[in-house]
Design an enzyme around this catalytic site. Structure first.
Site, PDB file in Angstrom:
ATOM      1  CE  LYS A  97      41.131  30.223  47.613  1.00 33.50           C
ATOM      2  NZ  LYS A  97      42.033  29.093  47.225  1.00 33.50           N
ATOM      3  CG  ASP A 224      42.122  32.787  43.821  1.00 34.13           C
ATOM      4  OD1 ASP A 224      41.901  32.294  42.701  1.00 34.13           O
ATOM      5  OD2 ASP A 224      42.926  32.293  44.629  1.00 34.13           O
TER       6      ASP A 224
END
Length: 400
Positions: A97, A224
């Site tokens: 990401k 995350d």
């Protein structure tokens, strides 16, 4: 495994070698196999372990034969089923990401910081192969990158341990990690690996729990990780574990280039040098609204971790400044992702010429990428148009 595909595979005669099937776009009206004469075949969508072809036969005794073609791919997911219709092997794409913006909004009592960030999955990722281990005692992890831990320091192993603890299942795995995402890059590669491992473990257990449960559990081992159970675009708050899926995703045809120097930015050291009084005052919801209306521009790509990261690694600040100067008109935005040390250029897949011309950039990792999302109840699929890494060497060998 989906109950629909279980029913089909167990109800009919399945063979991986039973017919020489034509490829799509080259389908005859009649083809033969053994004593069956097939008039036509069609594809059943919705089976996530391969393509199942329904063949209409001329014989009255048997109306259909189902053929599993392991060479095909459906949504980037490759699986293999044993003779007992039990999933035995699974290959998954594990994308990373970027943080389009990253605001640090306060310090928490637990020692962590509160953040507000637009996370978005991109097309760069690792490939992970899972195989059921005949020895129900220990997971075994191997990887192509020396220095990456293969014991319970690795988030893949920790994720599998977490799944067994939460569900009481006893599947153990042999895992092959083909790593393409550099570590210490601010790209969440390890977190993605962990989410992918949780999703895989659940497939081997026939989707015993929901994705929401996987998402909730995953926050126990990494801030995350929960994000990767979104559709790939989310506004994340708290430590990062509070995930709100966005009603919009960024265009998949918007190109970008990632440039990561060999040096990593230790996340703990970056946060240690963070001064909350020197962070941006812009409301993160304002940034989110601007992006939803107008797309990505330099003014919305704020990262409060850039100043402390540049303090830790002054050469990273120089790299960003030089990419900005060299790429005027080429990029709509240039910024650091996460806690570094990856610099992202949005708007072009090409790095500035200086990274090829100057010796100090001989060892940088360079790759083009694009934004990526996933469909509901399917894992992320590697884009077929992906050109792969343009880097001059293997991913960084530091960190996890």
């Amino acid at each position: 495994m989906a109950s629909f595909s279980n029913h089909l595979i167990s109800s009919f005669s399945c063979s991986r070698r039973s017919a020489s099937l034509p490829r799509r776009g080259n389908t005859p009206s009649i083809f033969r196999h053994g004593h069956y004469s097939f008039k036509s075949w069609s594809e059943v969508s919705g089976n996530k372990y391969g393509r199942i072809l329904i063949c209409a036969a001329e014989t009255g005794r048997r109306q259909v034969e189902i053929v599993y073609d392991p060479e095909e791919r459906f949504s980037g997911l490759e699986g293999e089923v044993d003779d007992n219709n039990k999933l035995s092997r699974l290959t998954l794409f594990s994308p990373c990401k970027i943080n389009v913006f990253l605001r640090i909004t306060g310090k928490r009592n637990d020692g962590f910081h509160d953040l507000a960030s637009l996370f978005h999955v991109i097309s760069l990722g690792d490939t992970i192969k899972f195989s059921l281990s005949p020895l129900k005692r220990k997971d075994r992890l191997s990887t192509n990158v020396p220095g990456v831990p293969v014991d319970d320091r690795n988030l893949i192993i920790r994720a599998l341990n977490l799944y067994r603890k939460k569900t009481g299942t006893n599947n153990f795995f042999q895992i092959e990690l083909d790593k393409k995402v550099p570590t210490g890059a601010g790209l969440g590669g390890g977190s993605s690996n962990a989410a992918t491992a949780l999703w895989a473990a659940n497939q081997f257990s026939r989707s015993l729990v929901t994705e929401k449960e996987l998402q909730d559990w995953s926050g126990e081992i990494g801030s995350d990780i929960p994000f990767f159970f979104s559709n790939g675009a989310a506004y994340c708050t708290g430590r990062g574990e509070v995930v709100k899926e966005l009603p919009f995703a960024l265009p998949k045809d918007l190109p970008m280039v990632l440039i990561k120097p060999q040096e990593a930015c230790p996340t703990a050291e970056v946060y240690k040098r963070l001064h909350l009084g020197k962070t941006s005052s812009v409301d993160p919801l304002t940034l989110l609204e601007k992006i939803s209306l107008n797309g990505i521009s330099q003014d919305v790509c704020i990262n409060d971790l850039e100043p402390p990261a540049f303090d830790v690694l002054p050469s990273l600040k120089k790299l960003k400044q030089r990419v900005l100067a060299a790429g005027r008109g080429q990029y709509s935005a240039v910024f650091m992702s996460g806690s570094g040390s990856t610099i992202v250029g949005i708007g072009s897949p090409d790095p500035p010429q200086l990274v090829y011309d100057e010796d100090e950039y001989n060892d940088v990792f360079i790759t083009e990428a694009s934004f990526l999302t996933r469909q509901q109840n399917q894992w992320y699929a590697e884009p077929t148009s992906s050109t792969g890494s343009l880097s001059r060497e293997e991913p960084s060998q530091t960190g996890k």
